[in-house]
Write an enzyme that holds these catalytic residues in place. Structure first.
Site, PDB file in Angstrom:
ATOM      1  N   TYR A  71       2.079  17.523 -10.155  1.00  0.00           N
ATOM      2  CA  TYR A  71       1.448  17.836  -8.864  1.00  0.00           C
ATOM      3  C   TYR A  71       1.308  16.586  -7.986  1.00  0.00           C
ATOM      4  CZ  TYR A  71      -2.218  19.318  -5.603  1.00  0.00           C
ATOM      5  OH  TYR A  71      -2.953  19.584  -4.475  1.00  0.00           O
ATOM      6  N   ASP A 129       3.512  34.228   1.666  1.00  0.00           N
ATOM      7  CA  ASP A 129       2.969  34.024   0.315  1.00  0.00           C
ATOM      8  C   ASP A 129       3.742  34.897  -0.663  1.00  0.00           C
ATOM      9  OD1 ASP A 129       1.164  33.784  -2.018  1.00  0.00           O
ATOM     10  OD2 ASP A 129      -0.276  32.984  -0.590  1.00  0.00           O
TER      11      ASP A 129
HETATM   12  N1  LIG Z   1      -8.090  23.001  -4.156  1.00  0.00           N
HETATM   13  C1  LIG Z   1      -8.081  21.699  -4.140  1.00  0.00           C
HETATM   14  O1  LIG Z   1      -8.959  21.057  -4.750  1.00  0.00           O
HETATM   15  C2  LIG Z   1      -7.047  20.936  -3.372  1.00  0.00           C
HETATM   16  C3  LIG Z   1      -7.148  19.547  -3.304  1.00  0.00           C
HETATM   17  C4  LIG Z   1      -6.216  18.825  -2.575  1.00  0.00           C
HETATM   18  C5  LIG Z   1      -5.187  19.472  -1.936  1.00  0.00           C
HETATM   19  N2  LIG Z   1      -5.092  20.818  -2.015  1.00  0.00           N
HETATM   20  C6  LIG Z   1      -3.977  21.446  -1.305  1.00  0.00           C
HETATM   21  O2  LIG Z   1      -4.462  22.481  -0.472  1.00  0.00           O
HETATM   22  C7  LIG Z   1      -3.514  23.541  -0.414  1.00  0.00           C
HETATM   23  C8  LIG Z   1      -4.177  24.852  -0.797  1.00  0.00           C
HETATM   24  O3  LIG Z   1      -4.724  24.729  -2.116  1.00  0.00           O
HETATM   25  P1  LIG Z   1      -5.672  25.886  -2.681  1.00  0.00           P
HETATM   26  O4  LIG Z   1      -6.481  25.290  -3.755  1.00  0.00           O
HETATM   27  O5  LIG Z   1      -6.299  26.586  -1.540  1.00  0.00           O
HETATM   28  O6  LIG Z   1      -4.567  26.818  -3.376  1.00  0.00           O
HETATM   29  P2  LIG Z   1      -4.673  28.340  -3.872  1.00  0.00           P
HETATM   30  O7  LIG Z   1      -4.086  28.371  -5.244  1.00  0.00           O
HETATM   31  O8  LIG Z   1      -6.020  28.910  -3.665  1.00  0.00           O
HETATM   32  O9  LIG Z   1      -3.653  29.069  -2.878  1.00  0.00           O
HETATM   33  C9  LIG Z   1      -2.304  28.730  -2.868  1.00  0.00           C
HETATM   34  C10 LIG Z   1      -1.520  29.924  -2.363  1.00  0.00           C
HETATM   35  O10 LIG Z   1      -0.137  29.545  -2.339  1.00  0.00           O
HETATM   36  C11 LIG Z   1       0.615  30.644  -2.809  1.00  0.00           C
HETATM   37  N3  LIG Z   1       1.893  30.207  -3.347  1.00  0.00           N
HETATM   38  C12 LIG Z   1       2.120  29.545  -4.510  1.00  0.00           C
HETATM   39  N4  LIG Z   1       3.435  29.356  -4.678  1.00  0.00           N
HETATM   40  C13 LIG Z   1       4.047  29.905  -3.604  1.00  0.00           C
HETATM   41  C14 LIG Z   1       5.389  30.030  -3.204  1.00  0.00           C
HETATM   42  N5  LIG Z   1       6.405  29.570  -3.958  1.00  0.00           N
HETATM   43  N6  LIG Z   1       5.662  30.638  -2.025  1.00  0.00           N
HETATM   44  C15 LIG Z   1       4.671  31.132  -1.255  1.00  0.00           C
HETATM   45  N7  LIG Z   1       3.367  31.048  -1.591  1.00  0.00           N
HETATM   46  C16 LIG Z   1       3.072  30.446  -2.749  1.00  0.00           C
HETATM   47  C17 LIG Z   1      -0.259  31.276  -3.892  1.00  0.00           C
HETATM   48  O11 LIG Z   1       0.154  32.604  -4.165  1.00  0.00           O
HETATM   49  C18 LIG Z   1      -1.627  31.168  -3.277  1.00  0.00           C
HETATM   50  O12 LIG Z   1      -1.949  32.316  -2.510  1.00  0.00           O
HETATM   51  C19 LIG Z   1      -2.376  23.137  -1.352  1.00  0.00           C
HETATM   52  O13 LIG Z   1      -1.341  22.541  -0.604  1.00  0.00           O
HETATM   53  C20 LIG Z   1      -3.014  22.125  -2.261  1.00  0.00           C
HETATM   54  O14 LIG Z   1      -2.092  21.222  -2.810  1.00  0.00           O
HETATM   55  C21 LIG Z   1      -5.986  21.568  -2.717  1.00  0.00           C
END
Ligand SMILES: NC(=O)c1ccc[n+]([C@@H]2O[C@H](COP(=O)([O-])OP(=O)(O)OC[C@H]3O[C@@H](n4cnc5c(N)ncnc54)[C@H](O)[C@@H]3O)[C@@H](O)[C@H]2O)c1
Length: 265
Positions: free
Chosen positions: A157, A40
């Site tokens: 996205y 991360d």
């Molecule tokens: N939250 C939702 O509603 C949702 C819905 C559908 C899909 N998703 C997918 O689930 C996954 C997690 O989403 P979330 O909501 O838990 O996200 P989040 O924002 O809570 O966590 C994402 C993490 O990724 C890290 N990150 C961002 N850019 C980075 C990089 N370049 N290198 C390394 N780390 C990096 C961030 O620092 C963060 O800790 C993602 O792939 C997202 O697309 C989420």
């Protein structure tokens, strides 16, 4: 109630352990005795410092050097703990920015593709040879229901997730005879960072949330801890019949086009 157990790889690389799904997946795996290598740009949560089987790799998934570091740490863990079997990858790191095309900086699209797509491509390039060496190797690419559906204000996205799912399906075919378990996890709305950021950008966040809760057939937005259970299942031997497929974890949102917030027909 009756219990069944899962056979998990001893080491799993999880991206995005700083928050949300990546963090909850790491937490679950750690609780089940797995060595987790978290990647991360942000720090891991403070309580992970007490976990003897957690290692944090600070860096962007979109940088090749991060994956060189990850492989080096993987070798260190292997040397320190001979006899560990199996390797997994969960690509959960992603970014989300809200905007519409003519009003946003085109760089937002480049950033989304860079992290959400290319970050996973670099990870797989580095890890596929290692996964193939293992008796049990499993890769879980976290995409989204937005890979198949539009969502207003999220062009950068949604397009990144469509590209990721498309790439993952084909890479899965290219490596189908290596023995690696290779699947896609598609969350829907989930109470985690990206959802919270999208909500914060709404004109009326409380109303935005209520609308989204009501349109969920199950009547609520799943937690990241629940979706993490699906990620863990896809890492387990017990999901061996699933291959190159997408497991949707959206509380029923995409199972219907005509859900009337709980009213009978
Ligand atoms: N939250 C939702 O509603 C949702 C819905 C559908 C899909 N998703 C997918 O689930 C996954 C997690 O989403 P979330 O909501 O838990 O996200 P989040 O924002 O809570 O966590 C994402 C993490 O990724 C890290 N990150 C961002 N850019 C980075 C990089 N370049 N290198 C390394 N780390 C990096 C961030 O620092 C963060 O800790 C993602 O792939 C997202 O697309 C989420």
């Amino acid at each position: 109630m009756a219990l069944a157990s899962l056979t998990l790889p001893d080491r799993v690389i999880v991206t995005g352990t700083g928050s949300g799904l990546g963090q909850e997946t790491a937490r679950l795996l750690l609780a089940n005795g797995v060595h987790v290598l978290g990647v991360d740009v942000a720090q891991a949560p403070a309580d992970f410092a007490e976990e003897k089987t957690y290692r944090h790799i600070s860096g962007s998934v979109a940088e090749a050097s991060t994956w060189e570091s990850a492989l080096a740490v993987l070798d260190e863990v292997g040397a320190a703990h001979p006899g560990l079997n199996g390797l997994g990858y969960v690509g959960a790191a992603a970014i989300l920015e809200v905007g519409i095309l003519t009003e946003e900086d085109p760089a937002a699209w480049r950033r989304a593709w860079e992290v959400n797509v290319f970050g996973n491509i670099l990870a797989l390039r580095a890890l596929l040879p290692r996964l193939a060496e293992e008796e049990h190797g499993a890769a879980v690419l976290v995409s989204s229901i937005d890979a198949n559906f539009g969502e207003q204000g999220l062009g950068a996205y949604t397009s990144s997730k469509a590209a990721l799912s498309g790439a993952a399906r084909t890479i899965a075919l290219d490596y189908a005879r290596t023995g690696i378990q290779f699947n896609i996890l598609a969350p829907g709305p989930m109470r985690a960072g990206l959802f919270e950021r999208h909500m914060a950008a709404a004109a009326n966040p409380a109303q935005w949330l209520a609308t989204r809760e009501n349109r969920q057939p199950i009547g609520r937005i799943p937690g990241a801890d629940e979706v993490a259970e699906a990620a863990q299942f896809l890492l387990a031997r017990q999901s061996s019949a699933l291959y190159g497929t997408t497991v949707t974890a959206d509380g029923g949102l995409t199972s219907s086009f005509d859900f009337k917030t709980g009213e009978s027909a």
